[in-house]
Structures are given as C-alpha cells and as structure tokens.
Design a protein around this motif. Structure first.
Motif, short mmCIF file in Angstrom:
data_model
loop_
_atom_site.label_atom_id
_atom_site.label_comp_id
_atom_site.label_asym_id
_atom_site.label_seq_id
_atom_site.Cartn_x
_atom_site.Cartn_y
_atom_site.Cartn_z
N UNK A 88 59.32 -54.20 13.70
CA UNK A 88 59.73 -55.78 13.59
C UNK A 88 60.71 -56.00 14.80
N UNK A 89 61.41 -55.26 15.16
CA UNK A 89 62.13 -55.48 16.59
C UNK A 89 61.39 -55.99 17.90
N UNK A 90 60.42 -55.06 17.81
CA UNK A 90 59.31 -55.44 19.08
C UNK A 90 58.57 -56.86 18.91
N UNK A 91 58.19 -57.27 17.42
CA UNK A 91 57.64 -58.39 17.10
C UNK A 91 58.40 -59.62 17.35
N UNK A 92 59.70 -59.54 17.09
CA UNK A 92 60.57 -60.46 17.47
C UNK A 92 60.78 -61.00 18.88
N UNK A 93 60.91 -59.73 19.70
CA UNK A 93 60.59 -59.89 21.31
C UNK A 93 59.49 -60.73 21.77
N UNK A 94 58.20 -60.28 20.97
CA UNK A 94 56.99 -60.72 21.27
C UNK A 94 56.99 -62.56 21.07
N UNK A 95 57.61 -62.64 19.71
CA UNK A 95 57.63 -63.90 19.29
C UNK A 95 58.44 -65.00 20.37
N UNK A 141 53.09 -50.44 18.57
CA UNK A 141 52.88 -51.72 19.32
C UNK A 141 51.86 -52.45 18.53
N UNK A 142 50.74 -51.89 18.17
CA UNK A 142 49.81 -52.71 17.47
C UNK A 142 50.64 -53.20 16.29
N UNK A 143 51.37 -52.76 15.75
CA UNK A 143 51.80 -53.22 14.24
C UNK A 143 52.49 -54.67 14.89
N UNK A 144 53.58 -54.54 15.90
CA UNK A 144 54.11 -55.55 16.13
C UNK A 144 53.29 -56.61 16.90
N UNK A 156 49.66 -65.31 19.67
CA UNK A 156 49.00 -64.40 20.39
C UNK A 156 47.55 -64.68 20.16
N UNK A 157 46.59 -65.06 20.87
CA UNK A 157 45.07 -65.47 20.92
C UNK A 157 44.28 -64.22 21.33
N UNK A 158 44.92 -63.35 22.25
CA UNK A 158 44.02 -62.35 22.77
C UNK A 158 44.69 -61.21 22.84
N UNK A 159 44.37 -59.79 22.50
CA UNK A 159 45.39 -58.64 22.66
C UNK A 159 44.31 -57.63 23.27
N UNK A 160 44.89 -57.07 24.27
CA UNK A 160 44.27 -55.78 25.01
C UNK A 160 44.86 -54.55 24.47
N UNK A 181 52.05 -60.99 15.14
CA UNK A 181 52.33 -62.43 16.03
C UNK A 181 50.98 -62.92 16.30
N UNK A 182 49.73 -62.23 15.76
CA UNK A 182 48.50 -62.78 16.14
C UNK A 182 48.04 -64.27 15.44
N UNK A 183 47.39 -65.03 16.06
CA UNK A 183 47.05 -66.43 15.75
C UNK A 183 45.70 -66.23 15.05
N UNK A 184 45.35 -67.18 14.20
CA UNK A 184 44.39 -67.28 13.43
C UNK A 184 43.08 -67.13 14.21
N UNK A 185 42.11 -66.16 14.00
CA UNK A 185 40.79 -66.13 14.74
C UNK A 185 41.31 -65.51 16.41
N UNK A 186 42.15 -64.69 16.35
CA UNK A 186 42.53 -63.80 17.43
C UNK A 186 41.65 -63.00 17.67
N UNK A 187 41.43 -62.45 18.99
CA UNK A 187 40.73 -61.27 19.29
C UNK A 187 41.37 -60.12 19.82
N UNK A 188 41.15 -58.93 19.41
CA UNK A 188 41.65 -57.87 19.88
C UNK A 188 40.62 -56.81 20.40
N UNK A 189 40.90 -56.51 21.61
CA UNK A 189 40.02 -55.70 22.55
C UNK A 189 40.67 -54.23 22.33
N UNK A 190 39.90 -53.18 21.69
CA UNK A 190 40.60 -51.92 21.51
C UNK A 190 40.19 -50.88 22.64
N UNK A 191 40.82 -50.60 23.58
CA UNK A 191 40.31 -49.70 24.68
C UNK A 191 40.91 -48.26 24.69
#
Length: 338
Positions: free
Chosen positions: A208-215, A233-236, A222-226, A240-250
C-alpha cells in the motif's frame, strides 16, 4: 594446453544459497579436436537466473548438474583455433561458465559469437549489449508494445536489464519510472540512466505504501510494467495499472529462495483486462540481431550509460553472486578473470 580453474556446483542449496554450494577445482584443458576453439575468458557474467538453476526443480531450463562447471555467459578471446570460422585474437561472447578457459565446438549454432570492440567495450556484451539488454528489448518491444506518451515501470531499475529498459523506453517517447533499492541507486537512475523518476522500495514496508509512491511518480497510471522482482512490488504495481495494461514477467528474484510468492490482488488482472506474459529471451533468437543493433547504437551515441560492478578473480565469483541476489551490486555484476 593451459591449466584451468573451475567452479563446480558441489551441492544444492536448502533455502538461501551459500558459498559452500560451490567447489573450486583445477583441471587440465583438453587438446583441441577439429572444429573446436580454445577461449580464454576475460569476464564472467553473474545473473539472477543462475539461482533458479541451482535447484533440482522443474523450470524453463534443466537444473545445473552437480559436479559440473557452473553455467554462465562469458566474453574473452580465442587463443587457439582448429576452425575456419575463428582465429586467434578474435573477441568472442559465449556461455563458457565459471572457469578461465573453455573449449567450444565452433559449428554449434549460437555457441560462440564474434564481437566488435571498436565502439562497445568487451564487457558490455554481457550486459547492455548482451543477454540482459536483449531481455529488456524483448519485454518492452514484443510483450508490452509501448506507445509514445505511455507510462512504463521497471523493477530492479538500475540493474543490467533495468538500465537498458530505461534507454529503450525513453527512445520510444514513454514516461519511464524505475523501482530500485537505496537513494544512491535512485539518484543514478534519474541522473545517468534518464528515468523520469525512481522509487526507493526500501522506504516502504508494504504494498500500500509503495503503491502510494507509484501514484505520485505515475500520475496517469501505469501502462506497461517490466517485472524482475515479484512479491510486494508486483502487488503495488497491480494497484496502479491502467485498463489494458501489459506486464512482461522476466524474473521473480524475491522468490528465488523457494518460498511461495503470494499475489494479493489477482482479481485486478481481470478487472483491468491486463495482459500478463512471461518470457525467456533465449527462446526468441530471431530478434537478437535487431535488438543488439539498437542497443549498440544507444551505447555508442551515449544514450545508454550502463554501470558495472566488477569482482576481481574467479575465486570472488561465489560471494559476488550471493551479493547480487541481495541487491548489493550496482548495475551489471561481472567477474574479471585474471
């Protein structure tokens, strides 16, 4: 033939990896057969994926066999050749492993690649202009497919993959935000790598705290997340992800010790119609030439300033590797082989 020192995987870790999992041995280098080359390694790459291979568990690659040389990327030079494809003095990149010398079958596809060191330092072929850089390129270009003006986020933002991601994302006109550990790394991310902002995850105790910093850093969402880390970190980021966002899991370095990594908000994948795709860069060799060309150009034109952490001597490899898993490295972690 020269004597060779090698690190073998001696036993598998139970929980955290330790230096006692490895064993240093000396051996004779075998004589070359026709079609083979002898490579003297100058640098050894240390990468998080190696920790997963130490486990005897089902994954995308076979486990590292016990009693054999630890696998890993290397750059060096050909010292002897019995192949028309290579000659002594050629600078090459390959998968020589944790040792001073390797004997390589030159006809094996992808086993060894000549590189030009006129504009790109040899060590960069293990980082920005090597597998980590191509990893960033594939995740961004092929999985996330960014559009100019979108917001991109990458975890482990100052590592070898993250720093290449920043340059590639900025080149595509995206607002680019990093997540890294500590004020020094975050300062480097903004001042040298060109991130628009960087968040120090160590200042946050929960998602929740990390997510506030991301906001704050991503006012338009966020449209794209690597993803390199997972866990909190993933929870945060999911919050904040936008609709139709894309996440590349590396990578999921938060879970490399084998403990489960629960996901707190999986329903957000549905709510926001997110695309979440894992990928392994070695399964996409067809894109490497295009990716490497762009990465080399970014380095040569000064738009990508990769930093390296260099441990001295093969015997330093285990401790440097364990430090990498705890985020002690700054940029690409290498071992310089004397």
């Amino acid at each position: 033939m020269p004597a060779n020192q090698q690190f073998l995987l001696d036993n598998r870790p139970a929980g955290e990896a330790s230096a006692s999992n490895f064993k240093l041995v000396s051996t004779e280098t075998p004589a070359l057969q026709d079609g083979q080359v002898l490579v003297r390694h100058h640098f050894l790459s240390l990468d998080p994926y190696m920790r997963g291979r130490m486990n005897d568990s089902k994954s995308y690659t076979a486990p590292q066999p016990l009693g054999e040389v630890m696998g890993g990327g290397t750059v060096g030079e050909v010292v002897e050749s019995r192949s028309p494809k290579f000659q002594a003095g050629d600078k090459v990149v390959g998968m020589g492993g944790w040792q001073h010398y390797s004997v390589v079958n030159a006809d094996e596809p992808g086993a060894l690649r000549k590189v030009d060191t006129a504009h790109v330092p040899l060590s960069y072929y293990l980082g920005a202009v090597g597998m980590p850089g191509v990893t960033a390129w594939y995740g961004l270009v092929k999985v996330i497919a960014p559009k100019a003006g979108e917001t991109m986020v990458v975890s482990a933002g100052t590592g070898a993959v993250g720093s290449a991601f920043a340059a590639l994302s900025k080149a595509r006109g995206c607002r680019t935000v990093g997540i890294a550990g500590g004020p020094e790394k975050c300062r480097y991310a903004v001042e040298e790598l060109g991130f628009n902002a960087c968040i120090d995850y160590k200042l946050h105790q929960d998602a929740a705290s990390l997510s506030r910093a991301l906001k704050e850093a991503c006012p338009d969402g966020i449209d794209g997340y690597f993803e390199n880390v997972g866990g909190m970190v993933l929870d945060a980021v999911l919050l904040r992800m936008n609709a139709f966002g894309r996440i590349a899991v590396c990578g999921m370095i938060a879970g490399y010790d084998g403990k489960p990594l629960p996901l707190t908000y999986p329903a957000l994948i549905l709510t926001n119609r997110l695309k979440v795709q894992g990928f392994i860069v070695s399964e996409h060799m067809e894109i490497w030439p295009e990716a490497l060309k762009e990465l080399a150009t970014l380095v040569a034109t000064g738009k990508l300033h990769p930093r390296e952490s260099i441990a001295e001597g093969l015997e330093a490899a285990p401790e440097a590797f364990l430090g990498l898993l705890k985020g002690k490295n700054f940029g690409k972690q290498l071992v310089k082989l004397n």
